[in-house]
Write an enzyme that holds these catalytic residues in place. Structure first.
Site, PDB file in Angstrom:
ATOM      1  CE  LYS A 178      46.733  55.821  21.618  1.00 56.61           C
ATOM      2  NZ  LYS A 178      47.321  56.554  22.751  1.00 56.61           N
ATOM      3  CG  ASP A 210      47.059  54.502  25.560  1.00 55.94           C
ATOM      4  OD1 ASP A 210      47.260  53.552  26.351  1.00 55.94           O
ATOM      5  OD2 ASP A 210      47.885  54.876  24.712  1.00 55.94           O
ATOM      6  CE  LYS A 219      51.081  53.400  26.695  1.00 58.26           C
ATOM      7  NZ  LYS A 219      50.348  54.432  25.955  1.00 58.26           N
ATOM      8  CG  ASP A 245      49.005  52.657  42.085  1.00 62.06           C
ATOM      9  OD1 ASP A 245      49.430  52.087  43.115  1.00 62.06           O
ATOM     10  OD2 ASP A 245      48.847  53.880  42.016  1.00 62.06           O
ATOM     11  CB  THR A 267      55.481  50.434  19.729  1.00 61.89           C
ATOM     12  OG1 THR A 267      54.792  51.623  20.118  1.00 61.89           O
ATOM     13  CG2 THR A 267      54.493  49.307  19.634  1.00 61.89           C
ATOM     14  NE  ARG A 305      54.421  60.551  16.862  1.00 63.31           N
ATOM     15  CZ  ARG A 305      55.426  60.127  17.613  1.00 63.31           C
ATOM     16  NH1 ARG A 305      56.430  60.944  17.893  1.00 63.31           N
ATOM     17  NH2 ARG A 305      55.435  58.897  18.086  1.00 63.31           N
TER      18      ARG A 305
HETATM   19  O1  C5P Z   1      52.091  59.093  16.744  1.00 66.78           O
HETATM   20  P1  C5P Z   1      52.128  57.598  16.861  1.00 66.78           P
HETATM   21  O2  C5P Z   1      51.475  56.890  15.682  1.00 66.78           O
HETATM   22  O3  C5P Z   1      53.492  57.061  17.188  1.00 66.78           O
HETATM   23  O4  C5P Z   1      51.179  57.326  18.118  1.00 66.78           O
HETATM   24  C1  C5P Z   1      51.078  56.071  18.723  1.00 66.78           C
HETATM   25  C2  C5P Z   1      50.154  56.162  19.886  1.00 66.78           C
HETATM   26  O5  C5P Z   1      50.022  54.886  20.474  1.00 66.78           O
HETATM   27  C3  C5P Z   1      50.589  57.111  20.985  1.00 66.78           C
HETATM   28  O6  C5P Z   1      49.415  57.738  21.495  1.00 66.78           O
HETATM   29  C4  C5P Z   1      51.200  56.216  22.049  1.00 66.78           C
HETATM   30  O7  C5P Z   1      50.994  56.715  23.351  1.00 66.78           O
HETATM   31  C5  C5P Z   1      50.400  54.941  21.851  1.00 66.78           C
HETATM   32  N1  C5P Z   1      51.059  53.707  22.244  1.00 66.78           N
HETATM   33  C6  C5P Z   1      52.249  53.280  21.705  1.00 66.78           C
HETATM   34  N2  C5P Z   1      52.836  52.107  22.115  1.00 66.78           N
HETATM   35  C7  C5P Z   1      52.246  51.352  23.048  1.00 66.78           C
HETATM   36  C8  C5P Z   1      51.025  51.759  23.597  1.00 66.78           C
HETATM   37  C9  C5P Z   1      50.450  52.944  23.165  1.00 66.78           C
HETATM   38  O8  C5P Z   1      52.788  53.957  20.821  1.00 66.78           O
HETATM   39  N3  C5P Z   1      52.778  50.203  23.396  1.00 66.78           N
END
Ligand code: C5P
Length: 243
Positions: A45, A73, A75, A78, A126, A220
């Site tokens: 991603k 991603d 997002k 607009d 999330t 992460r």
């Molecule tokens: O580091 P972590 O596992 O929290 O990363 C989650 C990834 O998913 C990030 O890149 C974040 O931008 C993306 N994301 C998210 N929740 C969403 C959509 C995308 O955490 N609803």
């Protein structure tokens, strides 16, 4: 390609169900992480952090040329015509998914431009909890799960390829929409605990797939692990055991 012609997300190779978030300072750091992970990961991603640097789309093409699947991603949010034009522009890059915030007319405009690139509707981030929803003006009686379900129905009606939601909502989404949408879940924490960072609605990889997720997005927990490749392989083992 319309929704009926798109390959079913129920037949995804197990190896492609783990999507690693390349939330890196720049394309060079992302390339280094991709090299470190090697054959442990086949789906990446690329998100806002990299799109705010030069060279993000070159990286996307490199990933595709190396045989990886890519999820943009962005997002997008607009007016409908602008989002439709943005989807038309990004679909030239050979990516599998692009994200658009789940508002009905915006999703409909974006979906009209889908090709091999599928639109994923972002339901409720999330990282959001009840306090964040109230800050946005929702009454305390409206839960994240209620909003996610409502937006999943909107995404299905608009013709989206799937939705992005937390693993905590995956079971209800699956019950509501059947196989009509791919369910993509960030908020994955192998220890299963929330509150260590900005994510709030979290679950383990196993719990996400048991609840009906088709893909998990992990950043992460892999990127900052002492051995990122070992962390990715451990998740791939969980996935292989489930499917
Ligand atoms: O580091 P972590 O596992 O929290 O990363 C989650 C990834 O998913 C990030 O890149 C974040 O931008 C993306 N994301 C998210 N929740 C969403 C959509 C995308 O955490 N609803």
């Amino acid at each position: 390609m319309n929704a009926a012609e798109r390959p079913s997300h129920r037949a995804i190779p197990a190896h492609e169900r783990l999507i690693v978030a390349l939330d890196c300072a720049g394309p060079e750091d992302a390339r280094q992480l991709v090299r470190t992970l090697g054959d442990a990961v086949g789906f990446y991603k690329v998100g806002l952090e990299l799109f705010c640097r030069d060279g993000a789309f070159s990286l996307v093409r490199e990933l595709r040329d190396a045989g990886h699947q890519v999820f943009l991603d962005l997002k997008l949010f607009d007016i409908p015509a602008t989002v439709a034009a943005a989807v038309r522009n990004v679909r030239t890059h050979g990516a599998r998914f692009v994200t658009v915030h789940a508002s009905r007319r915006v999703l409909e405009a974006a979906c009209a431009e889908q090709d091999d690139l599928g639109v994923l509707a972002v339901t409720v981030l999330t990282s959001f909890d009840a306090v964040d929803l109230q800050d946005l003006g929702y009454p305390p009686t409206v839960t994240a799960e209620d909003l996610v379900l409502q937006r999943a129905h909107t995404a299905l009606a608009a013709g989206c390829a799937g939705v992005v939601a937390s693993p905590l909502e995956a079971r209800r989404i699956r019950a509501a929409v059947g196989d009509g949408l791919a369910i993509v879940t960030p908020g994955i924490r192998p220890a299963g605990t929330a509150g260590e960072d900005d994510q709030r609605r979290v679950a383990t990889p196993r719990a996400a797939f048991e609840a009906g997720a088709d893909y998990i997005v992990v950043g992460r927990p892999i990127r900052t692990a002492p051995d990122p490749r070992a962390a990715a392989l451990a998740i791939q083992e969980t996935i292989a055991a489930h499917f």
